[in-house]
Design an enzyme around this catalytic site. Structure first.
Site, PDB file in Angstrom:
ATOM      1  N   TRP A  47       0.832  -1.116   0.072  1.00  0.00           N
ATOM      2  CA  TRP A  47      -0.024   0.060  -0.088  1.00  0.00           C
ATOM      3  C   TRP A  47       0.881   1.212   0.075  1.00  0.00           C
ATOM      4  O   TRP A  47       0.521   2.140  -0.700  1.00  0.00           O
ATOM      5  CB  TRP A  47      -0.931  -0.046   1.227  1.00  0.00           C
ATOM      6  CG  TRP A  47      -2.016  -1.104   0.885  1.00  0.00           C
ATOM      7  CD1 TRP A  47      -1.888  -2.402   1.927  1.00  0.00           C
ATOM      8  CD2 TRP A  47      -2.876  -1.331   0.012  1.00  0.00           C
ATOM      9  NE1 TRP A  47      -2.931  -3.056   1.407  1.00  0.00           N
ATOM     10  CE2 TRP A  47      -3.470  -2.637   0.274  1.00  0.00           C
ATOM     11  CE3 TRP A  47      -3.249  -0.755  -1.130  1.00  0.00           C
ATOM     12  CZ2 TRP A  47      -4.515  -3.310  -0.348  1.00  0.00           C
ATOM     13  CZ3 TRP A  47      -4.289  -1.263  -1.874  1.00  0.00           C
ATOM     14  CH2 TRP A  47      -4.924  -2.483  -1.604  1.00  0.00           C
ATOM     15  N   ASP A  86      -1.696   6.629   6.390  1.00  0.00           N
ATOM     16  CA  ASP A  86      -2.985   5.916   5.818  1.00  0.00           C
ATOM     17  C   ASP A  86      -3.072   4.736   7.035  1.00  0.00           C
ATOM     18  O   ASP A  86      -2.116   4.024   7.553  1.00  0.00           O
ATOM     19  CB  ASP A  86      -2.214   5.015   4.749  1.00  0.00           C
ATOM     20  CG  ASP A  86      -3.154   3.879   4.355  1.00  0.00           C
ATOM     21  OD1 ASP A  86      -4.280   3.926   4.685  1.00  0.00           O
ATOM     22  OD2 ASP A  86      -2.855   3.453   3.123  1.00  0.00           O
ATOM     23  N   LYS A 139     -12.578  -1.821   7.357  1.00  0.00           N
ATOM     24  CA  LYS A 139     -11.832  -2.920   8.330  1.00  0.00           C
ATOM     25  C   LYS A 139     -12.633  -2.719   9.606  1.00  0.00           C
ATOM     26  O   LYS A 139     -13.543  -3.289  10.198  1.00  0.00           O
ATOM     27  CB  LYS A 139     -10.369  -2.569   8.375  1.00  0.00           C
ATOM     28  CG  LYS A 139      -9.808  -3.270   7.050  1.00  0.00           C
ATOM     29  CD  LYS A 139      -9.458  -2.126   6.219  1.00  0.00           C
ATOM     30  CE  LYS A 139      -8.341  -2.374   5.067  1.00  0.00           C
ATOM     31  NZ  LYS A 139      -8.414  -3.680   4.121  1.00  0.00           N
TER      32      LYS A 139
HETATM   33  C1  LIG Z   1      -3.451   0.046   4.588  1.00  0.00           C
HETATM   34  C2  LIG Z   1      -4.240   0.042   3.401  1.00  0.00           C
HETATM   35  N1  LIG Z   1      -4.429   1.136   2.510  1.00  0.00           N
HETATM   36  C3  LIG Z   1      -5.012   1.376   1.320  1.00  0.00           C
HETATM   37  C4  LIG Z   1      -6.006   0.314   1.040  1.00  0.00           C
HETATM   38  C5  LIG Z   1      -6.754   0.511  -0.098  1.00  0.00           C
HETATM   39  O1  LIG Z   1      -7.930   0.459   0.294  1.00  0.00           O
HETATM   40  P1  LIG Z   1      -9.258   0.770  -0.731  1.00  0.00           P
HETATM   41  O2  LIG Z   1      -9.615  -0.307  -1.357  1.00  0.00           O
HETATM   42  O3  LIG Z   1     -10.459   1.354  -0.044  1.00  0.00           O
HETATM   43  O4  LIG Z   1      -8.772   1.839  -1.865  1.00  0.00           O
HETATM   44  C6  LIG Z   1      -5.932  -0.691   1.686  1.00  0.00           C
HETATM   45  C7  LIG Z   1      -6.985  -1.815   1.582  1.00  0.00           C
HETATM   46  O5  LIG Z   1      -6.976  -3.079   2.147  1.00  0.00           O
HETATM   47  C8  LIG Z   1      -5.174  -0.865   2.952  1.00  0.00           C
HETATM   48  O6  LIG Z   1      -5.015  -2.159   3.734  1.00  0.00           O
END
Ligand SMILES: Cc1ncc(COP(=O)(O)O)c(C=O)c1O
Length: 353
Positions: free
Chosen positions: A101, A168, A192
């Site tokens: 991520w 994030d 989550k």
């Molecule tokens: C730490 C983290 N950041 C970003 C994301 C991406 O999120 P989204 O699918 O809502 O764009 C996730 C998805 O699991 C994540 O766990």
């Protein structure tokens, strides 16, 4: 059979929240109308939005001067909204690379300007959190991923007090007490610890906005969303409502302090089993282990089918690791009861026997 839901996201929500949400879909607030067929500008929905925002402020003990936004596009859209709003034209941003991520966030930032990766744990398959790096004091901000959902590592310190901090927090927000006054932007996909997919929580310090010198399209401009109280366009009403219900549930449980204690107990039980059961080995470095996503492997891969059969017979669901990592990942978010961890530990012990 009762299911024990270890899904990494979308993930388990409290049963009572699902019950109330389903009732509101049919008849909201006794209006004989569904939550999803009334105007987002009706007083009933405005009360939902206001309550959700107030609960975020209360549960995270946000100081004055922060706006709470519910936007769309997932955490992935925040990967570009943060540089759009904070990286100056000809400026630069710093990122800590702790996994898939973070890497995606870095890729988007590079579209906007100079992007410095201060450290990376890629050399060891992202099984630890880098330490001892310098945060450049001339960066417009430093970006962190507080919990690495895929690899099962979690940050405990957020260095770099001379620059803005962007975090994030998609997979560990509301799971532990943190001093939010140290952060300038925090974002988290709801799916989550907060609610269904479809909305992203963004917490922004108002004073840092409006300084990038960029012409920001309206839908990507934090200042516009803040000024319009997350009602610039039609908000994702169902996702915001279920998030509000989950935050009410968390408050009734005793808030972040109480859930942190419960989360610590669940994580301790599971990691103790991983460390003491010769059939399993943990993936993440011990000092960086996540209390939300517990990653581990079999010591003897030939036992895979046997373990799968024991898990199936125990009602254990969604334990497989992320496709990039393999092995197992038990996501033990706020709403997962201790009982589910106990069932998993028993399955691990049965395999070893
Ligand atoms: C730490 C983290 N950041 C970003 C994301 C991406 O999120 P989204 O699918 O809502 O764009 C996730 C998805 O699991 C994540 O766990």
């Amino acid at each position: 059979m009762k299911k024990h839901n270890f899904s990494a996201g979308p993930s388990i929500l409290p049963q009572e929240v699902l019950q109330k949400a389903s009732e509101a879909v049919v008849n909201f607030n006794g209006l004989n109308l569904s939550l999803i067929e009334i105007s987002h500008r009706s007083k009933d929905f405005i009360a939902v939005m206001n309550n959700a925002q107030a609960l975020v402020k209360e549960l995270l003990e946000l100081p004055e001067g922060y706006s709470v936004l519910f936007v769309q596009g997932g955490a992935s859209l925040e990967f570009l909204m943060t540089p759009y709003n904070l990286m100056k034209v000809d400026g630069k941003a710093a990122y800590l690379d702790t996994g898939a991520w973070s890497s995606k966030a870095i890729k988007e930032a590079k579209l906007f300007g100079e992007t410095v990766v201060v450290a990376s744990s890629k050399d060891k398959g992202y099984n630890y959190i880098p330490k001892g790096y310098e945060v450049p004091t001339d960066a417009d901000y430093i970006h962190y991923t507080s919990n690495n959902t895929i690899f099962g590592t979690q940050m405990n310190e957020f260095p770099g007090n001379d620059v803005l901090k962007v975090v994030d927090m998609s997979s560990d927000i509301f799971s532990r007490k943190l001093d939010f006054s140290q952060f300038d932007v925090v974002y988290a996909g709801a799916q989550k610890n907060m609610g269904p997919a479809g909305t992203t929580l963004v917490i922004v310090k108002d004073a840092v906005l409006g300084k990038s010198g960029r012409n920001i399209p309206s839908m990507l401009d934090y200042q516009i969303h803040a000024k319009k109280d997350s009602m610039f366009n039609t908000p994702p009403v169902f996702a915001v409502y279920v998030s509000m219900l989950t935050l009410e549930w968390l408050k009734a449980k005793g808030g972040v302090d109480a859930i942190e204690k419960a989360n610590n107990e669940k994580a301790t039980l599971l990691y103790n089993e991983i460390d003491n059961n010769p059939s399993f080995v943990g993936f993440a470095a011990k000092e960086d282990r996540s209390k939300m996503n517990v990653t581990f492997n079999l010591t003897d891969a030939s036992l895979k089918d046997k373990f799968a059969a024991i898990c199936d017979a125990s009602g254990i669901s969604a334990l497989n690791g992320h496709r990039d990592v393999g092995g197992y990942r038990a996501s033990i978010y706020n709403a997962l009861p201790m009982e589910s961890v106990q069932v998993l530990v028993k399955a691990m012990q049965d395999l070893n026997k």
